[in-house]
Design a protein around this motif. Structure first.
Motif, PDB file in Angstrom:
ATOM      1  N   GLU A  62      52.823  -6.299   6.269  1.00 21.68           N
ATOM      2  CA  GLU A  62      51.604  -5.795   6.907  1.00 21.68           C
ATOM      3  C   GLU A  62      51.878  -4.723   7.950  1.00 21.68           C
ATOM      4  N   GLN A  63      52.802  -4.957   8.855  1.00 25.57           N
ATOM      5  CA  GLN A  63      52.982  -4.020   9.964  1.00 25.57           C
ATOM      6  C   GLN A  63      54.457  -3.730  10.197  1.00 25.57           C
ATOM      7  N   TYR A  64      54.843  -2.510   9.960  1.00 27.35           N
ATOM      8  CA  TYR A  64      56.212  -2.080  10.255  1.00 27.35           C
ATOM      9  C   TYR A  64      56.226  -0.565  10.435  1.00 27.35           C
ATOM     10  N   GLU A  65      57.201  -0.108  11.177  1.00 30.43           N
ATOM     11  CA  GLU A  65      57.429   1.318  11.349  1.00 30.43           C
ATOM     12  C   GLU A  65      58.798   1.667  10.781  1.00 30.43           C
ATOM     13  N   VAL A  66      58.959   2.923  10.369  1.00 35.62           N
ATOM     14  CA  VAL A  66      60.241   3.394   9.874  1.00 35.62           C
ATOM     15  C   VAL A  66      60.666   4.575  10.731  1.00 35.62           C
ATOM     16  N   LEU A  67      61.796   4.411  11.412  1.00 33.73           N
ATOM     17  CA  LEU A  67      62.340   5.466  12.261  1.00 33.73           C
ATOM     18  C   LEU A  67      63.562   6.078  11.585  1.00 33.73           C
ATOM     19  N   PHE A  68      63.525   7.389  11.410  1.00 33.79           N
ATOM     20  CA  PHE A  68      64.656   8.114  10.854  1.00 33.79           C
ATOM     21  C   PHE A  68      65.313   8.918  11.975  1.00 33.79           C
ATOM     22  N   GLY A  69      66.632   8.788  12.085  1.00 34.51           N
ATOM     23  CA  GLY A  69      67.348   9.486  13.149  1.00 34.51           C
ATOM     24  C   GLY A  69      68.321  10.506  12.604  1.00 34.51           C
ATOM     25  N   ILE A  70      68.306  11.691  13.178  1.00 32.76           N
ATOM     26  CA  ILE A  70      69.237  12.753  12.794  1.00 32.76           C
ATOM     27  C   ILE A  70      69.941  13.276  14.040  1.00 32.76           C
ATOM     28  N   ASN A  71      71.162  13.748  13.869  1.00 34.37           N
ATOM     29  CA  ASN A  71      71.917  14.349  14.971  1.00 34.37           C
ATOM     30  C   ASN A  71      71.714  15.864  15.045  1.00 34.37           C
ATOM     31  N   ASP A  72      71.436  16.481  13.883  1.00 28.73           N
ATOM     32  CA  ASP A  72      71.322  17.943  13.766  1.00 28.73           C
ATOM     33  C   ASP A  72      69.918  18.297  13.278  1.00 28.73           C
TER      34      ASP A  72
END
Length: 382
Positions: free
Chosen positions: A73-83
């Motif tokens: 039902e409830q979730y977030e997706v965080l994508f992390g990049i260095n560049d």
């Protein structure tokens, strides 16, 4: 002395066959546990999925997309990049366009907190995560819709501090890619299951899934405390276990999409893996010598000069090796490719033994296009 050496080699082969039997037993026990009805959690708290990215490959979009199709039902997706110029940016932007109603964020993790760029990004992402329940996995992991419900149900059981998952390889069309996929399904998974059985539970995590609470992460010093370690998944699990919390091996099996390795690329990846294991679990690395069943059996025939008894041991070793591959690969991982790849088992075993020997010498690893020195599990850039 000439009579003693064949006996020693034959003993090594016998111990390797015994390891195969132990692998089958461990895999069977794990599979039987999965057949028992497991009550689903009454509540499903919101979750933050953290996915550090670097570069892009043809399968990345489908892998990331699978995390936007979860029955949760409830979730977030965080994508992390260095560049900010990383090609993964375009992949995430495409994903955001396809799923505009999802809570997807792309974070620029510009701070360099340590030698491990992935963990450096995770440390910055965790601080921006909205929710108490966190899930981390690699960018090449593909999951099923019920994956998150299963993992979070398991994480909410009493005294569970971390949930991790076994995984099967989805190979490309090259022979080295097939060898790596076969190794994951027949060697790596078997080793994890044996360790779980012998140690009364896991004492490490796997990068395919690391699900935990933010409070437990902060109690071990956060991702910052492991930012210089290559085997960050191992360290995270070890530190959680040291707090007298259990590391649970999930019923959920995920997939890792393997690149189309050539032999140099395959060998470099396997060597990095070997030296990582040696640095993290030296006793376990020494024990890997007994897992090369077919090389032991072939050596027995060689030193016994083809004596009848040596061929009988060879036959027993071959049966044990094939049985281990089928039980672990098919019964546990549901890998349909294992049976079709059985002809590669001898090559896989001999290549694996060569990698093991190479892993004993040297302490440099090539990772994410950069060369590092590995000492006591920690990275230092060369």
């Amino acid at each position: 002395m000439n009579q003693l050496f064949p006996g020693v080699v034959a003993l090594g082969t016998a111990l390797s066959i015994a390891y195969g039997a132990l692998s089958i037993w461990s895999a069977t026990r794990f599979s039987l546990r999965r057949t028992l009805p497991s009550p689903e959690a009454k509540q499903f708290p919101p979750v933050s999925i953290l996915k550090p990215l670097k570069g892009a490959d043809p399968e990345m979009y489908e892998c990331l997309r699978s995390h936007c199709q979860l029955n949760y039902e409830q979730y977030e997706v965080l994508f992390g990049i260095n560049d900010p110029n990383d090609p993964a940016v375009a992949v995430v932007e495409r994903l955001s366009r396809e799923f505009p109603s999802h809570d997807i964020r792309l974070l620029h993790c510009e701070k360099v907190l340590g030698a491990n760029g992935k963990v450096s990004a995770l440390a910055q992402m965790a601080k921006l995560a909205k929710h108490e329940f966190l899930l981390v996995n690699d960018s090449d992991i593909r999951v099923q819709p019920e994956y998150l419900r299963t993992v979070i149900t398991e994480l909410q059981r009493p005294n569970i501090g971390l949930v991790t998952c076994l995984y099967r390889g989805v190979r490309a069309r090259t022979l080295p890619s097939r060898l790596e996929s076969l190794g994951l399904s027949t060697d790596f998974a078997a080793g994890v299951l044996v360790a779980r059985q012998l140690e009364g539970g896991l004492r490490f995590g796997l990068g395919s899934t690391l699900a935990l609470r933010k409070g437990d992460l902060e109690a071990i010093g956060g991702f910052e405390s492991i930012v210089d370690y290559l085997a960050d998944d191992y360290e995270l699990g070890r530190r959680i276990a040291e707090r007298n919390l259990k590391v649970e091996l999930s019923e959920s099996i995920v997939e890792t999409c393997l690149p189309a390795y050539d032999f140099p690329g395959f060998f470099a990846h396997q060597l990095r893996w070997a030296r990582t294991i040696r640095a993290s679990r030296p006793a376990g690395y020494a024990g890997l010598l007994l897992t090369f069943t077919l090389p032991w059996a072939a050596l027995t025939v060689l030193v016994a000069r083809g004596a009848t008894w040596s061929w009988e041991i060879f036959a027993a070793a071959l049966v044990a090796r094939i049985a281990t591959a089928i039980v672990t690969g098919r019964l546990v991982l549901h890998d349909k490719e294992v049976v079709r790849s059985l002809w590669c088992l001898p090559l896989r075993d001999f290549v694996g033994f060569g990698v093991w020997l190479a892993g004993l010498a040297g302490n440099t690893v090539l990772w994410r296009g950069e060369l590092f020195k590995l000492r006591n599990g920690k990275l230092s850039k060369l």
